[in-house]
Design a protein around this motif. Sequence first.
Motif, PDB file in Angstrom:
ATOM      1  N   ALA A 204       0.832  -1.206   0.000  1.00  0.00           N
ATOM      2  CA  ALA A 204       0.000   0.000   0.000  1.00  0.00           C
ATOM      3  C   ALA A 204       0.866   1.256   0.000  1.00  0.00           C
ATOM      4  N   LEU A 205       1.932   1.259   0.817  1.00  0.00           N
ATOM      5  CA  LEU A 205       2.828   2.414   0.849  1.00  0.00           C
ATOM      6  C   LEU A 205       3.571   2.574  -0.476  1.00  0.00           C
ATOM      7  N   ALA A 206       3.971   1.452  -1.086  1.00  0.00           N
ATOM      8  CA  ALA A 206       4.668   1.517  -2.372  1.00  0.00           C
ATOM      9  C   ALA A 206       3.765   2.106  -3.452  1.00  0.00           C
ATOM     10  N   LEU A 207       2.490   1.767  -3.420  1.00  0.00           N
ATOM     11  CA  LEU A 207       1.534   2.331  -4.381  1.00  0.00           C
ATOM     12  C   LEU A 207       1.344   3.822  -4.125  1.00  0.00           C
ATOM     13  N   ARG A 208       1.307   4.215  -2.867  1.00  0.00           N
ATOM     14  CA  ARG A 208       1.217   5.643  -2.553  1.00  0.00           C
ATOM     15  C   ARG A 208       2.430   6.391  -3.106  1.00  0.00           C
ATOM     16  N   GLU A 209       3.595   5.778  -2.969  1.00  0.00           N
ATOM     17  CA  GLU A 209       4.824   6.421  -3.439  1.00  0.00           C
ATOM     18  C   GLU A 209       4.839   6.572  -4.956  1.00  0.00           C
ATOM     19  N   LEU A 210       4.077   5.724  -5.663  1.00  0.00           N
ATOM     20  CA  LEU A 210       3.997   5.835  -7.122  1.00  0.00           C
ATOM     21  C   LEU A 210       3.032   6.929  -7.565  1.00  0.00           C
ATOM     22  N   GLY A 211       2.280   7.506  -6.602  1.00  0.00           N
ATOM     23  CA  GLY A 211       1.459   8.659  -6.952  1.00  0.00           C
ATOM     24  C   GLY A 211      -0.014   8.550  -6.653  1.00  0.00           C
ATOM     25  N   PHE A 212      -0.487   7.419  -6.093  1.00  0.00           N
ATOM     26  CA  PHE A 212      -1.901   7.317  -5.751  1.00  0.00           C
ATOM     27  C   PHE A 212      -2.205   8.175  -4.521  1.00  0.00           C
ATOM     28  N   THR A 213      -3.330   8.878  -4.569  1.00  0.00           N
ATOM     29  CA  THR A 213      -3.738   9.703  -3.430  1.00  0.00           C
ATOM     30  C   THR A 213      -4.055   8.841  -2.220  1.00  0.00           C
ATOM     31  N   SER A 214      -4.738   7.714  -2.455  1.00  0.00           N
ATOM     32  CA  SER A 214      -5.072   6.787  -1.375  1.00  0.00           C
ATOM     33  C   SER A 214      -5.214   5.397  -1.949  1.00  0.00           C
ATOM     34  N   VAL A 215      -5.018   4.405  -1.073  1.00  0.00           N
ATOM     35  CA  VAL A 215      -5.041   2.998  -1.484  1.00  0.00           C
ATOM     36  C   VAL A 215      -5.779   2.195  -0.426  1.00  0.00           C
ATOM     37  N   VAL A 216      -6.630   1.273  -0.882  1.00  0.00           N
ATOM     38  CA  VAL A 216      -7.266   0.290   0.001  1.00  0.00           C
ATOM     39  C   VAL A 216      -6.909  -1.090  -0.536  1.00  0.00           C
ATOM     40  N   LEU A 217      -6.189  -1.887   0.268  1.00  0.00           N
ATOM     41  CA  LEU A 217      -5.871  -3.258  -0.115  1.00  0.00           C
ATOM     42  C   LEU A 217      -6.710  -4.215   0.723  1.00  0.00           C
ATOM     43  N   THR A 218      -7.499  -5.033   0.042  1.00  0.00           N
ATOM     44  CA  THR A 218      -8.336  -6.007   0.730  1.00  0.00           C
ATOM     45  C   THR A 218      -7.577  -7.320   0.878  1.00  0.00           C
ATOM     46  N   ARG A 219      -7.862  -8.026   1.967  1.00  0.00           N
ATOM     47  CA  ARG A 219      -7.166  -9.294   2.213  1.00  0.00           C
ATOM     48  C   ARG A 219      -8.088 -10.338   2.831  1.00  0.00           C
ATOM     49  N   GLY A 220      -9.294 -10.433   2.264  1.00  0.00           N
ATOM     50  CA  GLY A 220     -10.228 -11.490   2.635  1.00  0.00           C
ATOM     51  C   GLY A 220     -10.597 -11.481   4.099  1.00  0.00           C
ATOM     52  N   ALA A 221     -10.478 -12.657   4.721  1.00  0.00           N
ATOM     53  CA  ALA A 221     -10.878 -12.799   6.122  1.00  0.00           C
ATOM     54  C   ALA A 221      -9.992 -12.000   7.066  1.00  0.00           C
ATOM     55  N   ARG A 222      -8.867 -11.476   6.565  1.00  0.00           N
ATOM     56  CA  ARG A 222      -7.973 -10.671   7.403  1.00  0.00           C
ATOM     57  C   ARG A 222      -8.257  -9.185   7.286  1.00  0.00           C
ATOM     58  N   GLY A 223      -9.338  -8.836   6.609  1.00  0.00           N
ATOM     59  CA  GLY A 223      -9.746  -7.437   6.549  1.00  0.00           C
ATOM     60  C   GLY A 223      -9.092  -6.679   5.410  1.00  0.00           C
ATOM     61  N   ALA A 224      -8.564  -5.515   5.704  1.00  0.00           N
ATOM     62  CA  ALA A 224      -7.989  -4.644   4.674  1.00  0.00           C
ATOM     63  C   ALA A 224      -6.965  -3.716   5.318  1.00  0.00           C
TER      64      ALA A 224
END
Length: 298
Positions: A204-224
């Motif tokens: 998620a942090l790596a995607l932010r560093e590429l320029g995304f304003t915000s990121v939500v990564l889902t991970r199934g039963a472990r939430g997001a």
Amino acid sequence: MASITVVGSINADLFVLVDRHPLPGETLLGRDGGISAGGKGANQAVAAANLGAVVRMIGAVGTDAYTEPALEHLRSSGADLSSLGVVEGSTGLAVITVSDDGENTIIVIGGANSAVDGSFVADRREAVERADIVLLQGEIPVSGFSQAVHLATGRVVVNLAPVVDVPAADLLRADPLVANEHEAGLILTQLGAPTVPRSEEEMALALRELGFTSVVLTRGARGAVVAESDAVTPIPTPAVEAVDSTGAGDAFVGGLVHRLAEGDPLVSAATYAARVGAFAATRRGAQASYPTSADVLP
């Protein structure tokens, strides 16, 4: 109330229930099966509309026997279908196998969804330009995706599933980008990241560093996890007995944009969305499993 326009796919889902998934070359007997409504665009539109959001669907169906099953829950959810297109030929089709442990495999045939290209979306420009939130996925032609981004004057939310090669500048309009851990790795590679981190938080942090304003990564039963500014916030999910995970991720996205349209901050919206996704996993099917505003979420 803020409005949401979903530009995406509409499918009929052919599903079969099995004890376990077959091995390559193996034939198994299924316990049950049927036809239900699906497509990532339609799923997310129905999930949001069921919860009370103002939703307009831009998509296409064919002229075959699967058209009405594909539209069943879009109609009952109250989503605005005035921007729907009907094209000669087959409606989008997904073939889904669901095992006893709730895991699924899915094969998608585009059908009428391939008509949702740049000119199709441009013909419906008002529905995109007037939306407070434009929600996109990866099951329509890239030209349709890009046209929607270019026309959007409000917030753009992207769930790039499947991961397709869209222009980087268009993808970076996402606020947030929503992806699971597998998709996040593919997006990082697609955007030229030198390495793919192991943990979802680092992704998620790596995607932010590429320029995304915000990121939500889902991970199934472990939430997001939610990444915005320099903070990464874990999002828990309720512990439920999963029956069928088909469409649970789309329920999450629908719940997320519903709460964003209500004005919630991203962490709060994602926390609510995790409860919506958990609810969906306790029932069979995709759209048929989604809660309404009257349901009690786990």
